[in-house]
Design a protein around this motif. Structure first.
Motif, PDB file in Angstrom:
ATOM      1  N   THR A 174     -32.914  -3.304 -37.723  1.00 14.48           N
ATOM      2  CA  THR A 174     -34.134  -3.873 -37.132  1.00 14.48           C
ATOM      3  C   THR A 174     -33.872  -5.261 -36.562  1.00 14.48           C
ATOM      4  O   THR A 174     -34.321  -5.601 -35.463  1.00 14.48           O
ATOM      5  CB  THR A 174     -35.245  -3.941 -38.192  1.00 14.48           C
ATOM      6  OG1 THR A 174     -35.471  -2.633 -38.725  1.00 14.48           O
ATOM      7  CG2 THR A 174     -36.527  -4.489 -37.589  1.00 14.48           C
ATOM      8  N   TYR A 175     -33.112  -6.053 -37.327  1.00 15.16           N
ATOM      9  CA  TYR A 175     -32.782  -7.405 -36.859  1.00 15.16           C
ATOM     10  C   TYR A 175     -31.942  -7.349 -35.585  1.00 15.16           C
ATOM     11  O   TYR A 175     -32.169  -8.119 -34.639  1.00 15.16           O
ATOM     12  CB  TYR A 175     -32.030  -8.158 -37.952  1.00 15.16           C
ATOM     13  CG  TYR A 175     -31.592  -9.541 -37.550  1.00 15.16           C
ATOM     14  CD1 TYR A 175     -32.478 -10.607 -37.563  1.00 15.16           C
ATOM     15  CD2 TYR A 175     -30.278  -9.784 -37.156  1.00 15.16           C
ATOM     16  CE1 TYR A 175     -32.076 -11.879 -37.188  1.00 15.16           C
ATOM     17  CE2 TYR A 175     -29.865 -11.050 -36.781  1.00 15.16           C
ATOM     18  CZ  TYR A 175     -30.771 -12.098 -36.804  1.00 15.16           C
ATOM     19  OH  TYR A 175     -30.370 -13.351 -36.432  1.00 15.16           O
ATOM     20  N   ALA A 176     -30.991  -6.408 -35.547  1.00 13.25           N
ATOM     21  CA  ALA A 176     -30.125  -6.288 -34.370  1.00 13.25           C
ATOM     22  C   ALA A 176     -30.924  -5.843 -33.144  1.00 13.25           C
ATOM     23  O   ALA A 176     -30.635  -6.269 -32.017  1.00 13.25           O
ATOM     24  CB  ALA A 176     -28.994  -5.302 -34.646  1.00 13.25           C
ATOM     25  N   LEU A 180     -34.287  -6.372 -32.700  1.00 12.74           N
ATOM     26  CA  LEU A 180     -35.284  -7.367 -32.331  1.00 12.74           C
ATOM     27  C   LEU A 180     -34.672  -8.702 -31.921  1.00 12.74           C
ATOM     28  O   LEU A 180     -35.333  -9.491 -31.241  1.00 12.74           O
ATOM     29  CB  LEU A 180     -36.259  -7.599 -33.496  1.00 12.74           C
ATOM     30  CG  LEU A 180     -37.094  -6.383 -33.910  1.00 12.74           C
ATOM     31  CD1 LEU A 180     -37.996  -6.743 -35.087  1.00 12.74           C
ATOM     32  CD2 LEU A 180     -37.929  -5.864 -32.740  1.00 12.74           C
ATOM     33  N   LYS A 181     -33.440  -8.953 -32.339  1.00 11.59           N
ATOM     34  CA  LYS A 181     -32.805 -10.226 -32.033  1.00 11.59           C
ATOM     35  C   LYS A 181     -32.560 -10.339 -30.534  1.00 11.59           C
ATOM     36  O   LYS A 181     -31.892  -9.510 -29.912  1.00 11.59           O
ATOM     37  CB  LYS A 181     -31.476 -10.358 -32.786  1.00 11.59           C
ATOM     38  CG  LYS A 181     -30.711 -11.643 -32.517  1.00 11.59           C
ATOM     39  CD  LYS A 181     -31.422 -12.848 -33.065  1.00 11.59           C
ATOM     40  CE  LYS A 181     -30.581 -14.111 -32.905  1.00 11.59           C
ATOM     41  NZ  LYS A 181     -31.282 -15.304 -33.403  1.00 11.59           N
ATOM     42  N   LYS A 182     -33.100 -11.385 -29.932  1.00  7.77           N
ATOM     43  CA  LYS A 182     -32.915 -11.587 -28.510  1.00  7.77           C
ATOM     44  C   LYS A 182     -31.489 -12.030 -28.214  1.00  7.77           C
ATOM     45  O   LYS A 182     -30.895 -12.791 -28.987  1.00  7.77           O
ATOM     46  CB  LYS A 182     -33.901 -12.634 -27.979  1.00  7.77           C
ATOM     47  CG  LYS A 182     -35.355 -12.178 -28.032  1.00  7.77           C
ATOM     48  CD  LYS A 182     -36.266 -13.209 -27.411  1.00  7.77           C
ATOM     49  CE  LYS A 182     -37.715 -12.727 -27.414  1.00  7.77           C
ATOM     50  NZ  LYS A 182     -38.638 -13.718 -26.808  1.00  7.77           N
ATOM     51  N   ARG A 229     -28.317 -14.022 -26.824  1.00 14.91           N
ATOM     52  CA  ARG A 229     -28.032 -15.430 -26.548  1.00 14.91           C
ATOM     53  C   ARG A 229     -26.807 -15.475 -25.635  1.00 14.91           C
ATOM     54  O   ARG A 229     -25.797 -14.836 -25.899  1.00 14.91           O
ATOM     55  CB  ARG A 229     -27.784 -16.197 -27.846  1.00 14.91           C
ATOM     56  CG  ARG A 229     -29.025 -16.290 -28.725  1.00 14.91           C
ATOM     57  CD  ARG A 229     -28.705 -16.869 -30.099  1.00 14.91           C
ATOM     58  NE  ARG A 229     -28.177 -18.214 -30.004  1.00 14.91           N
ATOM     59  CZ  ARG A 229     -28.940 -19.305 -29.939  1.00 14.91           C
ATOM     60  NH1 ARG A 229     -30.255 -19.196 -29.947  1.00 14.91           N
ATOM     61  NH2 ARG A 229     -28.398 -20.503 -29.859  1.00 14.91           N
ATOM     62  N   LYS A 268     -31.015 -18.806 -25.059  1.00 19.33           N
ATOM     63  CA  LYS A 268     -31.650 -17.514 -24.813  1.00 19.33           C
ATOM     64  C   LYS A 268     -31.800 -17.224 -23.328  1.00 19.33           C
ATOM     65  O   LYS A 268     -32.137 -16.095 -22.961  1.00 19.33           O
ATOM     66  CB  LYS A 268     -33.026 -17.471 -25.477  1.00 19.33           C
ATOM     67  CG  LYS A 268     -33.001 -17.660 -26.988  1.00 19.33           C
ATOM     68  CD  LYS A 268     -34.407 -17.696 -27.540  1.00 19.33           C
ATOM     69  CE  LYS A 268     -34.406 -17.961 -29.040  1.00 19.33           C
ATOM     70  NZ  LYS A 268     -35.782 -18.043 -29.587  1.00 19.33           N
ATOM     71  N   LYS A 323     -24.896 -11.240 -29.377  1.00 15.88           N
ATOM     72  CA  LYS A 323     -25.975 -10.439 -29.939  1.00 15.88           C
ATOM     73  C   LYS A 323     -25.418  -9.574 -31.064  1.00 15.88           C
ATOM     74  O   LYS A 323     -24.321  -9.010 -30.936  1.00 15.88           O
ATOM     75  CB  LYS A 323     -26.596  -9.556 -28.851  1.00 15.88           C
ATOM     76  CG  LYS A 323     -27.772  -8.709 -29.320  1.00 15.88           C
ATOM     77  CD  LYS A 323     -28.367  -7.939 -28.164  1.00 15.88           C
ATOM     78  CE  LYS A 323     -29.450  -6.977 -28.637  1.00 15.88           C
ATOM     79  NZ  LYS A 323     -30.570  -7.662 -29.313  1.00 15.88           N
ATOM     80  N   PRO A 324     -26.159  -9.434 -32.188  1.00 15.96           N
ATOM     81  CA  PRO A 324     -25.685  -8.586 -33.294  1.00 15.96           C
ATOM     82  C   PRO A 324     -25.483  -7.149 -32.831  1.00 15.96           C
ATOM     83  O   PRO A 324     -26.327  -6.587 -32.127  1.00 15.96           O
ATOM     84  CB  PRO A 324     -26.807  -8.699 -34.330  1.00 15.96           C
ATOM     85  CG  PRO A 324     -27.531  -9.956 -34.004  1.00 15.96           C
ATOM     86  CD  PRO A 324     -27.422 -10.105 -32.516  1.00 15.96           C
ATOM     87  N   LYS A 376     -25.447  -3.157 -32.829  1.00 11.53           N
ATOM     88  CA  LYS A 376     -26.365  -2.173 -33.402  1.00 11.53           C
ATOM     89  C   LYS A 376     -25.689  -1.255 -34.404  1.00 11.53           C
ATOM     90  O   LYS A 376     -26.369  -0.562 -35.172  1.00 11.53           O
ATOM     91  CB  LYS A 376     -26.977  -1.341 -32.279  1.00 11.53           C
ATOM     92  CG  LYS A 376     -27.809  -2.160 -31.300  1.00 11.53           C
ATOM     93  CD  LYS A 376     -28.360  -1.288 -30.179  1.00 11.53           C
ATOM     94  CE  LYS A 376     -29.166  -2.131 -29.190  1.00 11.53           C
ATOM     95  NZ  LYS A 376     -29.686  -1.318 -28.058  1.00 11.53           N
ATOM     96  N   TYR A 420     -23.712  -4.432 -37.396  1.00  8.19           N
ATOM     97  CA  TYR A 420     -24.618  -5.229 -38.222  1.00  8.19           C
ATOM     98  C   TYR A 420     -25.278  -4.397 -39.322  1.00  8.19           C
ATOM     99  O   TYR A 420     -25.328  -4.825 -40.475  1.00  8.19           O
ATOM    100  CB  TYR A 420     -25.673  -5.900 -37.340  1.00  8.19           C
ATOM    101  CG  TYR A 420     -26.148  -7.227 -37.866  1.00  8.19           C
ATOM    102  CD1 TYR A 420     -25.355  -8.365 -37.750  1.00  8.19           C
ATOM    103  CD2 TYR A 420     -27.379  -7.343 -38.495  1.00  8.19           C
ATOM    104  CE1 TYR A 420     -25.785  -9.582 -38.228  1.00  8.19           C
ATOM    105  CE2 TYR A 420     -27.819  -8.563 -38.978  1.00  8.19           C
ATOM    106  CZ  TYR A 420     -27.020  -9.684 -38.845  1.00  8.19           C
ATOM    107  OH  TYR A 420     -27.443 -10.886 -39.334  1.00  8.19           O
TER     108      TYR A 420
END
Length: 351
Positions: free
Chosen positions: A46-48, A50-52, A54, A195, A318-319, A321, A324
């Motif tokens: 989920t974090y990966a 939703l993480k915008k 950079r 970002k 970015k993390p 998918k 992570y």
């Protein structure tokens, strides 16, 4: 003295048995551990998602400090005896001090207060764009003064300065990295992460230009002042020399057929000729010192050559998918296992 109690400690056999016991205990909790690990992996996924992303803008350049050559140092030594300073003394920036210059509030603030350069947003300032895509006004909440702040007006007050200081500290702490990849080489690397892809590139380009220009101007400022002084003196002496030459011609024209027996008639022209000779000698020395100062200025000017500059598309930080969630899964499993083992040991001690 021969009587001794049992030795306190643990044997290898007991240690192995305790490890086996701990593994058997964890196997009984395997379902619980797997459930928590799956939850951790899901949170990681989920974090990966939703993480915008950079965007990382990187610029590398080589810096070669200027300095006197051996022959020029000899001329500078002779000139110093005559009371003429040709520059080349110590500099406020030496060694790795330029790295700290990149992190200074002066340079970062100057960069933030420059314009983006695109016409789509009316040449918006970098700091206004930074506040916009980081949604800082929403984070400032009910503070009406902060929510209404803008930097495009030009006049900066105490509130503007405090916002700039906070943003500069945030950039230094989380976004800007200035380093020398190889301590033996004079190659400097500047990384900036944000970002906004366009902002990252423009910020790095402006920061590198502002810092390098300031560095060169500061390193050569003393020599430039000396060159300007000598050029002014050269022009003044040249004007005086032209005036003296005109005076000699006027004196000769005033008595074109002077009686050779009346030497007093030749005195005015002889005085003017002495002025011409003195002015010529002074002018020659000033020109010589001016040329030496110009060479000194060239020698002291640092050479800054950009090797790699940021180009689109910028690398994305970015993390992953896949990576992570897997990392979060195993970290959750290890953390849960440690907590269960510690909980069992704690209960055993209380018994």
């Amino acid at each position: 003295m021969n009587s001794a109690g049992p030795e306190e400690g643990i044997s290898v056999k007991d240690l192995i048995n305790q490890i086996k016991s701990g593994i058997r205990y964890l196997m009984t909790k395997l379902t619980f551990i797997l459930l928590l690990s799956l939850c951790g992996g899901a949170l990681g996924l989920t974090y990966a998602l939703l993480k915008k992303p950079r965007y990382v803008a990187t610029c590398t350049f080589v810096l070669e400090d200027g300095g006197k050559a051996g022959g020029l140092a000899q001329y500078a030594g002779l000139a110093s005896i005559a009371g003429i300073d040709l520059g080349g003394g110590g500099s406020v920036f030496q060694g790795d001090n330029i790295l700290e210059l990149y992190r200074s509030r002066l340079m970062i603030a100057k960069t933030l207060l420059s314009k983006m350069g695109d016409s789509g947003r009316g040449r918006q300032l970098l700091i206004d764009r930074y506040i916009e895509f980081n949604k800082l006004k929403e984070k400032w909440g009910s503070d009406t003064k902060l929510r209404a702040i803008t930097f495009s007006g030009g006049d900066l007050d105490r509130l503007h300065d405090s916002v700039i200081t906070d943003i500069v500290n945030t950039i230094n702490r989380t976004a800007l990295v200035v380093s020398k990849p190889d301590k033996k080489l004079n190659i400097i690397k500047v990384d900036f992460t944000s970002k906004n892809e366009n902002f990252s590139k423009v910020f790095v380009d402006r920061l590198v230009k502002n810092v390098n220009d300031f560095y060169v101007q500061t390193k050569t400022k003393k020599s430039e002042i000396n060159v300007k002084i000598l050029e002014h003196q050269k022009d003044s002496v040249r004007a005086l020399l032209n005036l003296s030459l005109s005076g000699v011609a006027s004196s000769i024209d005033a008595a074109p057929n002077a009686n050779p027996n009346l030497t007093v008639l030749r005195v005015p022209s002889q005085r003017k000729q002495i002025d011409v000779q003195a002015s010529s000698a002074i002018y020659s020395e000033i020109v010589k010192n001016l040329e030496i100062s110009k060479v000194s200025l060239l020698q002291e000017t640092p050479l800054i050559q950009v090797l790699d500059e940021p180009v689109f598309p910028l690398p994305v930080d970015k993390p992953g998918k896949v990576k992570y969630p897997i990392v979060c899964f195993f970290l959750t499993a290890i953390f849960t296992s440690v907590i269960l083992i510690m909980r069992k040991i704690y209960k055993k001690i209380l018994q």
